[in-house]
Design a protein around this motif. Structure first.
Motif, PDB file in Angstrom:
ATOM      1  N   VAL A 169       0.841  -1.201   0.000  1.00 57.75           N
ATOM      2  CA  VAL A 169       0.000   0.000   0.000  1.00 57.75           C
ATOM      3  C   VAL A 169       0.872   1.245   0.000  1.00 57.75           C
ATOM      4  O   VAL A 169       0.622   2.200  -0.750  1.00 57.75           O
TER       5      VAL A 169
ATOM      6  N   HIS B 156      -1.315   4.726  -9.465  1.00 56.80           N
ATOM      7  CA  HIS B 156      -1.386   4.107  -8.139  1.00 56.80           C
ATOM      8  C   HIS B 156      -1.871   2.658  -8.221  1.00 56.80           C
ATOM      9  O   HIS B 156      -1.365   1.793  -7.502  1.00 56.80           O
TER      10      HIS B 156
ATOM     11  N   GLY C 287       0.329  -0.541  -7.057  1.00 50.50           N
ATOM     12  CA  GLY C 287      -0.225  -1.458  -6.072  1.00 50.50           C
ATOM     13  C   GLY C 287      -0.231  -2.890  -6.564  1.00 50.50           C
ATOM     14  O   GLY C 287       0.137  -3.815  -5.823  1.00 50.50           O
TER      15      GLY C 287
END
Length: 165
Positions: free
Chosen positions: A10, A150, A154
Motif C-alpha cells: 500500500v 497508483h 499497487g
C-alpha cells in the motif's frame, strides 16, 4: 502475505501521491498538468529505480519513460491527424512518460486500463445524471492517469510480495 508486507504494498502504491494529488487537482481546475510536477514525478521515479537497482534500474526507468512518452506522443499526433482535434493533452503525455519511470513498460497497460475504465465510469455517471455526452465532451484525464499509476504500483507490489496468507 503478512500484514507488514501488505502495508508495504500500500505504501509503495501511495509513494508518488504528494505529486499526483496536486497534479490531479490542478488539472481539474485549470486543464493542465504543470511541467514542474511532471518533471518531479519523473525524477522521483528515476530516483526510486536507482535506489532499488542502481544504474541498471535508473537506465531501465529512463528508457521506459522515453518509450512511453514517444508512444503516447505518437498516439496523440495520430488522433489529431485522423480527427482534426487534440484528444490527449501534452501534459497527459508527459505524465504517462513520467509514470512509466515508476512502473516500467510492464505497468503501462494496467495504468492505461485503470485510467480509461475509471474515466469511462465517470462518463457513465454523468450520462446517467442527464448530462449530454458527445464527441466534443472534454474530460480532464490527469486524475484518472494518477489513479492508474497508483493502481499499477499497487498491483506490481502485490505481485512481488506474493499471495496473502
Amino acid at each position: 502475505m503478512s500484514a507488514a508486507l501488505l502495508a508495504g504494498a500500500v505504501l509503495t502504491a501511495l509513494l508518488p501521491l504528494p505529486l499526483t494529488l496536486p497534479a490531479s487537482l490542478i488539472d481539474l481546475r485549470r486543464g493542465i498538468i504543470p511541467n514542474a510536477l511532471n518533471l518531479a514525478l519523473l525524477v522521483s521515479g528515476l530516483g526510486v529505480a536507482a535506489w532499488d537497482d542502481g544504474i541498471r534500474g535508473f537506465g531501465l526507468a529512463l528508457a521506459s519513460a522515453a518509450a512511453a512518452y514517444a508512444l503516447f506522443r505518437a498516439v496523440r499526433a495520430g488522433h489529431a491527424r485522423l480527427t482534426g482535434r487534440i484528444g490527449l493533452g501534452l501534459g497527459d503525455v508527459k505524465f504517462i512518460g513520467a509514470a512509466a519511470a515508476w512502473t516500467g513498460l510492464s505497468g503501462l497497460p494496467v495504468l492505461i486500463l485503470a485510467a480509461s475504465l475509471s474515466a469511462l465510469a465517470v462518463i457513465g455517471v454523468l450520462a446517467a445524471t442527464g448530462r449530454e455526452i458527445g464527441r466534443t465532451t472534454a474530460l480532464r484525464f490527469g486524475p484518472f492517469l494518477a489513479l492508474g499509476l497508483h493502481a499499477a504500483l499497487g498491483i506490481q507490489a502485490a505481485l512481488v510480495l506474493g499471495p496473502i496468507d
